[in-house]
Write an enzyme that holds these catalytic residues in place. Structure first.
Site, mmCIF file in Angstrom:
data_model
loop_
_atom_site.group_PDB
_atom_site.id
_atom_site.type_symbol
_atom_site.label_atom_id
_atom_site.label_comp_id
_atom_site.label_asym_id
_atom_site.label_seq_id
_atom_site.Cartn_x
_atom_site.Cartn_y
_atom_site.Cartn_z
ATOM 1 N N SER A 8 19.698 11.533 -62.849
ATOM 2 C CA SER A 8 20.927 10.763 -62.686
ATOM 3 C C SER A 8 21.720 10.836 -63.983
ATOM 4 O O SER A 8 21.213 10.481 -65.051
ATOM 5 C CB SER A 8 20.599 9.306 -62.378
ATOM 6 O OG SER A 8 21.718 8.496 -62.674
ATOM 7 N N HIS A 31 21.879 13.939 -59.414
ATOM 8 C CA HIS A 31 22.191 12.650 -58.772
ATOM 9 C C HIS A 31 23.449 12.047 -59.395
ATOM 10 O O HIS A 31 23.516 11.827 -60.604
ATOM 11 C CB HIS A 31 20.987 11.718 -58.952
ATOM 12 C CG HIS A 31 21.084 10.422 -58.221
ATOM 13 N ND1 HIS A 31 20.802 10.286 -56.873
ATOM 14 C CD2 HIS A 31 21.412 9.178 -58.653
ATOM 15 C CE1 HIS A 31 20.947 9.027 -56.519
ATOM 16 N NE2 HIS A 31 21.321 8.325 -57.576
ATOM 17 N N ASP A 33 25.957 8.934 -59.367
ATOM 18 C CA ASP A 33 26.104 7.526 -58.983
ATOM 19 C C ASP A 33 27.565 7.120 -59.002
ATOM 20 O O ASP A 33 28.193 7.113 -60.061
ATOM 21 C CB ASP A 33 25.329 6.638 -59.966
ATOM 22 C CG ASP A 33 23.825 6.767 -59.782
ATOM 23 O OD1 ASP A 33 23.350 6.507 -58.670
ATOM 24 O OD2 ASP A 33 23.137 7.138 -60.754
ATOM 25 N N MET A 35 30.160 4.071 -58.415
ATOM 26 C CA MET A 35 30.211 2.603 -58.338
ATOM 27 C C MET A 35 31.655 2.149 -58.428
ATOM 28 O O MET A 35 32.438 2.702 -59.197
ATOM 29 C CB MET A 35 29.420 1.982 -59.477
ATOM 30 C CG MET A 35 27.999 2.508 -59.600
ATOM 31 S SD MET A 35 27.092 1.627 -60.864
ATOM 32 C CE MET A 35 25.566 2.588 -60.886
ATOM 33 N N HIS A 64 25.371 9.353 -54.643
ATOM 34 C CA HIS A 64 24.885 8.031 -54.237
ATOM 35 C C HIS A 64 26.040 7.047 -54.357
ATOM 36 O O HIS A 64 26.432 6.676 -55.460
ATOM 37 C CB HIS A 64 23.704 7.639 -55.152
ATOM 38 C CG HIS A 64 23.179 6.256 -54.936
ATOM 39 N ND1 HIS A 64 22.369 5.615 -55.857
ATOM 40 C CD2 HIS A 64 23.321 5.381 -53.905
ATOM 41 C CE1 HIS A 64 22.046 4.414 -55.398
ATOM 42 N NE2 HIS A 64 22.629 4.239 -54.222
ATOM 43 N N MET A 66 27.701 3.612 -54.299
ATOM 44 C CA MET A 66 27.506 2.162 -54.360
ATOM 45 C C MET A 66 28.893 1.540 -54.315
ATOM 46 O O MET A 66 29.412 1.026 -55.305
ATOM 47 C CB MET A 66 26.732 1.794 -55.641
ATOM 48 C CG MET A 66 25.260 2.184 -55.529
ATOM 49 S SD MET A 66 24.464 2.361 -57.132
ATOM 50 C CE MET A 66 24.913 4.057 -57.483
ATOM 51 N N MET A 135 15.932 1.656 -52.844
ATOM 52 C CA MET A 135 16.230 1.285 -54.231
ATOM 53 C C MET A 135 15.037 0.526 -54.804
ATOM 54 O O MET A 135 14.537 -0.418 -54.186
ATOM 55 C CB MET A 135 17.475 0.394 -54.303
ATOM 56 C CG MET A 135 18.787 1.095 -53.975
ATOM 57 S SD MET A 135 19.148 2.541 -54.984
ATOM 58 C CE MET A 135 19.239 1.834 -56.633
ATOM 59 N N GLY A 140 23.283 -0.713 -59.772
ATOM 60 C CA GLY A 140 24.356 -1.086 -60.704
ATOM 61 C C GLY A 140 24.194 -0.505 -62.097
ATOM 62 O O GLY A 140 25.178 -0.137 -62.721
ATOM 63 N N PHE A 141 22.948 -0.407 -62.563
ATOM 64 C CA PHE A 141 22.741 0.020 -63.950
ATOM 65 C C PHE A 141 21.489 0.877 -64.077
ATOM 66 O O PHE A 141 20.518 0.677 -63.345
ATOM 67 C CB PHE A 141 22.607 -1.210 -64.862
ATOM 68 C CG PHE A 141 23.823 -2.077 -64.829
ATOM 69 C CD1 PHE A 141 24.916 -1.799 -65.651
ATOM 70 C CD2 PHE A 141 23.903 -3.141 -63.936
ATOM 71 C CE1 PHE A 141 26.066 -2.576 -65.587
ATOM 72 C CE2 PHE A 141 25.053 -3.923 -63.865
ATOM 73 C CZ PHE A 141 26.137 -3.644 -64.698
ATOM 74 N N GLY A 142 21.531 1.787 -65.044
ATOM 75 C CA GLY A 142 20.339 2.545 -65.381
ATOM 76 C C GLY A 142 19.459 1.721 -66.319
ATOM 77 O O GLY A 142 19.855 0.642 -66.782
ATOM 78 N N ASP A 174 14.868 5.299 -56.258
ATOM 79 C CA ASP A 174 15.866 5.329 -57.330
ATOM 80 C C ASP A 174 15.803 4.016 -58.098
ATOM 81 O O ASP A 174 16.003 2.946 -57.524
ATOM 82 C CB ASP A 174 17.257 5.512 -56.686
ATOM 83 C CG ASP A 174 18.385 5.585 -57.700
ATOM 84 O OD1 ASP A 174 18.122 5.611 -58.916
ATOM 85 O OD2 ASP A 174 19.552 5.625 -57.247
ATOM 86 N N GLY A 176 14.195 2.840 -62.267
ATOM 87 C CA GLY A 176 12.996 2.501 -63.036
ATOM 88 C C GLY A 176 11.876 3.514 -62.940
ATOM 89 O O GLY A 176 10.731 3.200 -63.268
ATOM 90 N N GLY A 196 16.970 8.549 -64.360
ATOM 91 C CA GLY A 196 18.074 8.581 -65.312
ATOM 92 C C GLY A 196 17.551 8.516 -66.729
ATOM 93 O O GLY A 196 17.418 9.538 -67.414
HETATM 94 C C1 DX5 Z 1 21.263 2.525 -60.440
HETATM 95 C C2 DX5 Z 1 21.494 3.957 -60.070
HETATM 96 C C3 DX5 Z 1 20.431 4.865 -60.555
HETATM 97 C C4 DX5 Z 1 20.259 4.886 -62.068
HETATM 98 C C5 DX5 Z 1 18.802 5.112 -62.339
HETATM 99 O O1 DX5 Z 1 21.961 1.679 -59.628
HETATM 100 O O2 DX5 Z 1 21.577 4.122 -58.663
HETATM 101 O O3 DX5 Z 1 20.551 6.181 -60.042
HETATM 102 O O4 DX5 Z 1 21.003 5.868 -62.735
HETATM 103 O O5 DX5 Z 1 18.563 4.987 -63.696
HETATM 104 P P1 DX5 Z 1 17.086 4.760 -64.269
HETATM 105 O O6 DX5 Z 1 16.278 5.937 -63.855
HETATM 106 O O7 DX5 Z 1 17.300 4.657 -65.725
HETATM 107 O O8 DX5 Z 1 16.565 3.484 -63.657
HETATM 108 ZN ZN ZN Z 2 21.469 6.207 -57.868
#
Ligand code: DX5
Ligand code: ZN
Length: 218
Positions: A8, A31, A33, A35, A64, A66, A135, A140-142, A174, A176, A196
């Protein structure tokens, strides 16, 4: 079972995105993302930026979404050249219609569910899709922590998918996923893994991809 690793670029260095994309060329899918700051409290790539990334990437792009309104907007990301477009069930009033539109646009189709959405809500769509995304963090966040309480849902989804008699959708996870957690998700039945920070915060992204692939394959 075939394993797919999907870096990602959300947490890649956006000031040198081309290099960051090139650095993960040994993965399976890129990937992307998207948003809108409404469906999730964060905003990322515009459709123009998505088009540029898709054109530049040598890997097929796994978009993806969101965003609210996938029933109207998802098809735009297929037309932009995504290899697959995944939209959230929670944001869709007409998932079957949206699946049909995406298919007509020639892309693979994914449906995603958030941690609080039960697997049974998506069960009826399984025969219609190419990928189910579970999920393993709140979208929302990596860089968030893998939610271990999603493992039973992944197992349930794998059982549900194995009962289908024709083409089996991929089961993607997707959020963590790291060298500590990827094997747990693989053992529960996932075959397609988004990562990510585990890739982009590693010193050597190509090595991180190799390690994640090995751990997921065991
Ligand atoms: C979060 C995204 C993910 C994110 C994953 O909402 O959909 O794709 O980039 O990041 P990591 O692998 O750091 O959790
Ligand atoms: Zn994603």
């Amino acid at each position: 079972m075939a394993i797919r690793i999907c870096p990602s670029i959300l947490n890649a260095d956006h000031s040198r995105l081309k290099d960051e994309i090139t650095a993960v060329a040994t993965a399976d899918l890129l990937h992307l993302d998207v948003m809108d700051n409404i469906f999730v409290p964060n905003q990322t790539f515009s459709i123009t930026e998505c088009r540029e990334i898709i054109q530049f990437s040598t890997l097929p792009v796994d978009t993806h979404l969101m965003i609210i309104d996938p029933d109207v907007k998802a098809v735009l990301y297929a037309q932009a050249g995504s290899a697959s477009v995944t939209f959230h069930l929670e944001a869709s009033a007409e998932p079957l219609e949206t699946i049909k539109q995406l298919r007509a646009a020639g892309t693979r189709v994914g449906v995603a569910i958030k941690p609080n959405t039960p697997f049974e809500n998506v069960l009826h769509l399984l025969p219609e899709i190419d990928m189910l995304l579970i999920m393993t963090v709140e979208p929302g966040f990596g860089g968030q922590k893998f939610m271990h309480d999603q493992l039973p849902k992944i197992e349930e989804a794998r059982r549900g998918i194995s009962l289908l008699n024709e083409k089996l959708p991929w089961l993607q996870v997707d959020g963590g996923l790291t060298i500590e957690t990827i094997a747990l998700a693989a053992r529960a039945g996932a075959d397609t893994f988004v990562a990510g920070s585990a890739i982009y915060r590693a010193e050597n992204p190509a090595q991180a991809i190799r390690t994640l692939r090995e751990l997921a394959s065991q």
